[in-house]
Design a protein around this motif. Structure first.
Motif, mmCIF file in Angstrom:
data_model
loop_
_atom_site.group_PDB
_atom_site.id
_atom_site.type_symbol
_atom_site.label_atom_id
_atom_site.label_comp_id
_atom_site.label_asym_id
_atom_site.label_seq_id
_atom_site.Cartn_x
_atom_site.Cartn_y
_atom_site.Cartn_z
ATOM 1 N N ARG A 186 0.563 -1.007 0.122
ATOM 2 C CA ARG A 186 -0.107 -0.029 -0.104
ATOM 3 C C ARG A 186 1.060 1.165 0.212
ATOM 4 N NH1 ARG A 186 -4.573 -1.076 4.794
ATOM 5 N NH2 ARG A 186 -4.949 1.049 4.030
ATOM 6 N N GLY A 187 0.230 2.319 -0.185
ATOM 7 C CA GLY A 187 1.469 3.193 -0.632
ATOM 8 C C GLY A 187 1.581 3.837 0.460
ATOM 9 N N ARG A 188 2.717 4.691 0.747
ATOM 10 C CA ARG A 188 4.412 4.319 1.632
ATOM 11 C C ARG A 188 3.436 5.901 1.955
ATOM 12 N NH1 ARG A 188 2.491 -0.449 3.222
ATOM 13 N NH2 ARG A 188 4.423 -1.868 3.149
ATOM 14 N N ILE A 233 4.415 -11.492 5.678
ATOM 15 C CA ILE A 233 5.072 -10.761 6.281
ATOM 16 C C ILE A 233 4.081 -9.193 6.481
ATOM 17 C CG2 ILE A 233 6.590 -8.598 7.294
ATOM 18 C CD1 ILE A 233 8.561 -10.007 3.712
ATOM 19 N N GLY A 234 4.104 -8.493 8.298
ATOM 20 C CA GLY A 234 3.232 -7.891 8.683
ATOM 21 C C GLY A 234 1.373 -8.813 8.943
ATOM 22 N N VAL A 235 0.650 -8.085 9.277
ATOM 23 C CA VAL A 235 -0.774 -8.738 9.374
ATOM 24 C C VAL A 235 -1.731 -7.626 8.227
ATOM 25 C CG1 VAL A 235 -1.166 -7.255 11.407
ATOM 26 C CG2 VAL A 235 -2.571 -8.708 11.360
ATOM 27 N N GLY A 236 -2.584 -9.280 8.147
ATOM 28 C CA GLY A 236 -3.819 -8.402 7.118
ATOM 29 C C GLY A 236 -3.662 -7.779 5.840
ATOM 30 N N ARG A 237 -4.695 -6.388 5.823
ATOM 31 C CA ARG A 237 -3.637 -5.920 5.180
ATOM 32 C C ARG A 237 -2.862 -4.805 4.795
ATOM 33 N NH1 ARG A 237 -8.039 -2.347 4.039
ATOM 34 N NH2 ARG A 237 -6.946 -1.225 2.012
ATOM 35 N N SER A 238 -2.448 -5.172 5.855
ATOM 36 C CA SER A 238 -0.614 -3.916 6.426
ATOM 37 C C SER A 238 0.347 -5.344 6.062
ATOM 38 C CB SER A 238 -0.831 -3.680 7.833
ATOM 39 O OG SER A 238 -1.587 -2.698 7.890
ATOM 40 N N THR A 239 0.507 -5.000 4.791
ATOM 41 C CA THR A 239 2.032 -6.034 4.518
ATOM 42 C C THR A 239 3.040 -5.304 4.560
ATOM 43 O OG1 THR A 239 1.403 -5.950 2.308
ATOM 44 C CG2 THR A 239 0.047 -7.414 3.392
ATOM 45 N N GLU A 297 12.456 0.670 10.817
ATOM 46 C CA GLU A 297 11.414 -0.325 9.693
ATOM 47 C C GLU A 297 11.324 -1.206 10.676
ATOM 48 O OE1 GLU A 297 14.063 -2.167 6.757
ATOM 49 O OE2 GLU A 297 12.283 -2.950 6.046
ATOM 50 N N ILE A 298 9.940 -1.156 10.222
ATOM 51 C CA ILE A 298 9.174 -2.229 11.888
ATOM 52 C C ILE A 298 8.029 -3.200 10.374
ATOM 53 C CG2 ILE A 298 8.369 -0.399 13.797
ATOM 54 C CD1 ILE A 298 5.546 0.143 11.771
ATOM 55 N N ASP A 299 7.839 -4.257 11.181
ATOM 56 C CA ASP A 299 7.110 -5.052 10.394
ATOM 57 C C ASP A 299 5.286 -5.048 10.659
ATOM 58 O OD1 ASP A 299 7.119 -7.139 12.334
ATOM 59 O OD2 ASP A 299 7.527 -8.726 11.512
ATOM 60 N N MET A 300 4.943 -3.763 11.167
ATOM 61 C CA MET A 300 3.740 -3.698 11.402
ATOM 62 C C MET A 300 2.485 -4.339 12.170
ATOM 63 S SD MET A 300 2.427 -1.435 7.962
ATOM 64 C CE MET A 300 2.397 -2.164 6.650
ATOM 65 N N THR A 301 3.517 -5.510 12.762
ATOM 66 C CA THR A 301 2.811 -6.906 14.092
ATOM 67 C C THR A 301 3.256 -6.545 15.054
ATOM 68 O OG1 THR A 301 4.861 -7.800 14.314
ATOM 69 C CG2 THR A 301 2.634 -8.818 12.456
ATOM 70 N N ILE A 302 4.066 -5.380 15.433
ATOM 71 C CA ILE A 302 4.540 -4.675 16.912
ATOM 72 C C ILE A 302 3.656 -4.341 17.563
ATOM 73 C CG2 ILE A 302 6.538 -5.523 16.490
ATOM 74 C CD1 ILE A 302 7.156 -1.805 16.084
ATOM 75 N N THR A 303 3.278 -3.343 18.970
ATOM 76 C CA THR A 303 2.492 -2.475 19.282
ATOM 77 C C THR A 303 3.065 -1.725 19.411
ATOM 78 O OG1 THR A 303 3.022 -3.469 21.518
ATOM 79 C CG2 THR A 303 1.070 -4.475 20.892
ATOM 80 N N VAL A 304 2.342 -0.237 19.501
ATOM 81 C CA VAL A 304 2.387 1.057 19.572
ATOM 82 C C VAL A 304 3.209 1.153 21.293
ATOM 83 C CG1 VAL A 304 1.497 3.495 20.311
ATOM 84 C CG2 VAL A 304 0.797 2.034 18.339
ATOM 85 N N GLU A 305 3.101 0.614 21.851
ATOM 86 C CA GLU A 305 3.704 0.871 23.654
ATOM 87 C C GLU A 305 4.964 0.374 23.469
ATOM 88 O OE1 GLU A 305 1.327 -1.657 26.110
ATOM 89 O OE2 GLU A 305 2.946 -0.300 28.127
ATOM 90 N N GLU A 306 4.657 -1.517 22.050
ATOM 91 C CA GLU A 306 6.537 -2.060 22.186
ATOM 92 C C GLU A 306 7.345 -0.774 21.378
ATOM 93 O OE1 GLU A 306 5.861 -5.669 19.949
ATOM 94 O OE2 GLU A 306 8.286 -5.729 20.290
ATOM 95 N N GLU A 344 -4.933 -0.484 9.934
ATOM 96 C CA GLU A 344 -6.183 -0.744 10.618
ATOM 97 C C GLU A 344 -5.980 -0.752 11.645
ATOM 98 O OE1 GLU A 344 -4.778 -3.451 8.361
ATOM 99 O OE2 GLU A 344 -5.788 -2.610 6.512
ATOM 100 N N SER A 345 -5.378 -0.772 13.082
ATOM 101 C CA SER A 345 -5.440 -0.606 14.734
ATOM 102 C C SER A 345 -5.170 0.749 14.847
ATOM 103 C CB SER A 345 -4.279 -1.892 14.820
ATOM 104 O OG SER A 345 -4.803 -1.576 16.199
ATOM 105 N N LEU A 346 -4.415 1.502 14.043
ATOM 106 C CA LEU A 346 -4.565 2.876 13.912
ATOM 107 C C LEU A 346 -5.866 3.367 13.936
ATOM 108 C CD1 LEU A 346 -0.741 3.365 12.780
ATOM 109 C CD2 LEU A 346 -1.360 3.718 15.725
#
Ligand code: NAD
Length: 441
Positions: free
Chosen positions: A51-53, A229-235, A253-262, A311-313
């Motif tokens: 998805r467009g970055r 890599i990633g989750v759902g539509r956040s690949t 560089e994150i793989d979009m599975t980490i929490t905001v807290e982390e 999605e989560s954000l």
């Protein structure tokens, strides 16, 4: 440990230069792509779910498949390197340290789209980077990866770097095209989208630097692997530029599975908040996206952890969520004043409004004036409602999203921190002498 695709070689000394980049597998994805058909390359990008970055998160493969192909009309790829969103500096990092990743991504993408002349439009303030890019282009050309008959395939590609003159609006894709054509950067009405009528009215794909760089690992590992890599539509992976009250500002560089807290507290990323201060709020996607208070940032309204992905954000809509946007992650600790912060952003949007649409031209200035008044302790309670009313009248009523971008931070600040606005109205004498901190009420 997050998977690295874009930055995996960023630590290698000299990776900026062709020889080193090539020695570490550079341009192998391009060699692979040029042996594939353009439809096969497109399929890989579609399957990857990229998805467009730049901020909108529009599916890249879908955008490419919308590209019109009228007989005999040239098509173009334009890379949007006008990264001007306050808090966002991840494209700068890519271009400064890994210019060949962008050039290789452009080669693959231009080949797939049928562009023989592609452009990088870069913000004027990144004054030292065009030289880096032009040097990389020359190196790639000397090695046969640009120019005529690339690798004997019969495919030709020239890449030109165009410097902007320092206007935020020129990052909006149609304003960018106007500017590239030599005119004042006023946004055009969409539709028609650039994919149909873009540069010089030719079909044009405008993509962000990071999106185009991501095409390299997609071809390298295959779209299907990338999508795992990633989750759902956040690949895939996402670059985040982190700044504000954190111990380790920088590009991650994150793989979009980490929490905001982390992301905020782990040593691998931001390393927590200096001096043991508490988290007040965060703007996770560049200044245009809504500010979110700590309680809604670490958890969703349903008590689920909030993750660093599209999605989560956005969970809960603007009432409780925000947006991934461009990945400009701005952290505010408990000492920061939301009113002051919102006023600073309002000044920015007022300065950067192109003036074409009345709600934006007039509204951004009006919001700035009211915010300045409230911030100085000269505001009234009705000013807060007036501010709310003005932002409502800007949102959705302008040609381009700059109006929305100016309205959303104000709306979110009032929605989540109205008490702070009221504190300013009720404590005029303290406004002039104190840091308007939350500790005061
Ligand atoms: P958009 O949703 O209008 O478009 C996204 C992309 O998809 C565009 O390239 C558009 O042409 C394409 N598209 C959408 N529908 C299409 C269709 N039907 N056919 C063909 N193409 C189509 O968003 P936008 O105005 O390009 O971007 C807004 C975002 O930009 C904001 O969300 C903000 O986060 C971001 N932004 C980023 C920066 C930065 O410095 N990176 C600065 C300001 C804003």
């Amino acid at each position: 440990m997050s998977k690295k695709l874009l930055l995996k070689n960023a630590h290698i000394e000299g990776i900026r230069y062709f020889e080193t980049y090539r020695k570490h597998g550079g341009y192998e994805a391009a060699e692979k792509a040029l042996k594939m058909s353009t439809d096969e390359v497109l399929e890989e990008v579609k399957v990857s779910g990229l998805r467009g970055r730049g901020g909108a998160g529009f599916p890249t493969g879908m955008k490419w498949s919308f590209l019109a192909k009228p007989e005999g009309v040239p098509r173009h790829l334009v890379v949007n390197a006008d990264e001007s969103e306050p808090g966002t500096f991840k494209d700068r990092y890519l271009m400064e340290f890994l210019p060949h990743l962008l050039i290789e991504g452009m080669l693959i993408s231009s080949y797939c789209l049928g562009s023989n002349v592609s452009y990088i439009y870069i913000r004027g303030e990144y004054s030292w980077i065009p030289d880096i890019l032009e040097e990389a282009i020359e190196e790639a050309k000397a090695a046969g990866f640009l120019g005529k008959n690339i690798l004997g395939t019969g495919y030709d590609l020239e890449i030109y770097v165009q410097r902007g003159a320092g206007a935020y609006i020129c990052g909006e894709e149609t304003a960018l095209l106007e500017s590239l054509e030599g005119r004042r950067g006023n946004p055009r009405l969409k539709p028609p989208f650039p994919a149909v009528k873009g540069l010089w009215e030719r079909p044009t794909v405008v993509n962000n630097v990071e999106s185009i760089a991501a095409v390299v690992p997609i071809i390298e590992i295959g779209g299907a692997e990338y999508a795992k890599i990633g989750v759902g539509r956040s690949t895939g992976t996402k670059l985040i530029s982190a700044c504000g009250n954190i111990n380790k500002p920088g590009v991650y560089e994150i793989d979009m599975t980490i929490t905001v807290e982390e992301f905020i507290y782990s040593d691998e990323y931001c390393g927590g908040i200096p001096n043991g201060k508490k988290l007040k709020a965060c703007i996770p996607g560049g200044s245009s996206v809504p500010i979110v208070p700590a309680n809604l940032l670490l958890k969703t309204i349903n008590g689920e952890p909030r993750y660093m992905n599209y999605e989560s954000l956005a969970d809960g809509g603007f009432a409780t969520g925000t947006m991934m946007g461009s990945g400009g992650f701005i952290v505010l600790d408990e000492d920061q004043c939301v009113v002051n912060h919102t006023m600073t952003l309002a000044r920015f949007y007022n300065h950067e409004s192109c003036g074409q649409c009345t709600p934006c031209r007039e509204g951004t200035g009006w919001m700035y004036k009211i915010l300045k008044k409230i911030e100085k302790g000269e505001g009234k309670m009705e000013d807060i409602d007036l501010l709310w009313d003005i932002q409502r009248k800007i949102e959705g009523n302008t040609i381009c999203p700059l109006g929305d971008a100016a309205a959303w931070p104000v709306a979110a600040a009032i929605r989540h921190f109205r008490d702070e606005f009221e504190w300013h109205v009720n404590n005029p004498e303290l406004c002039l002498t104190q840091n308007y901190g939350i500790a005061n009420y």
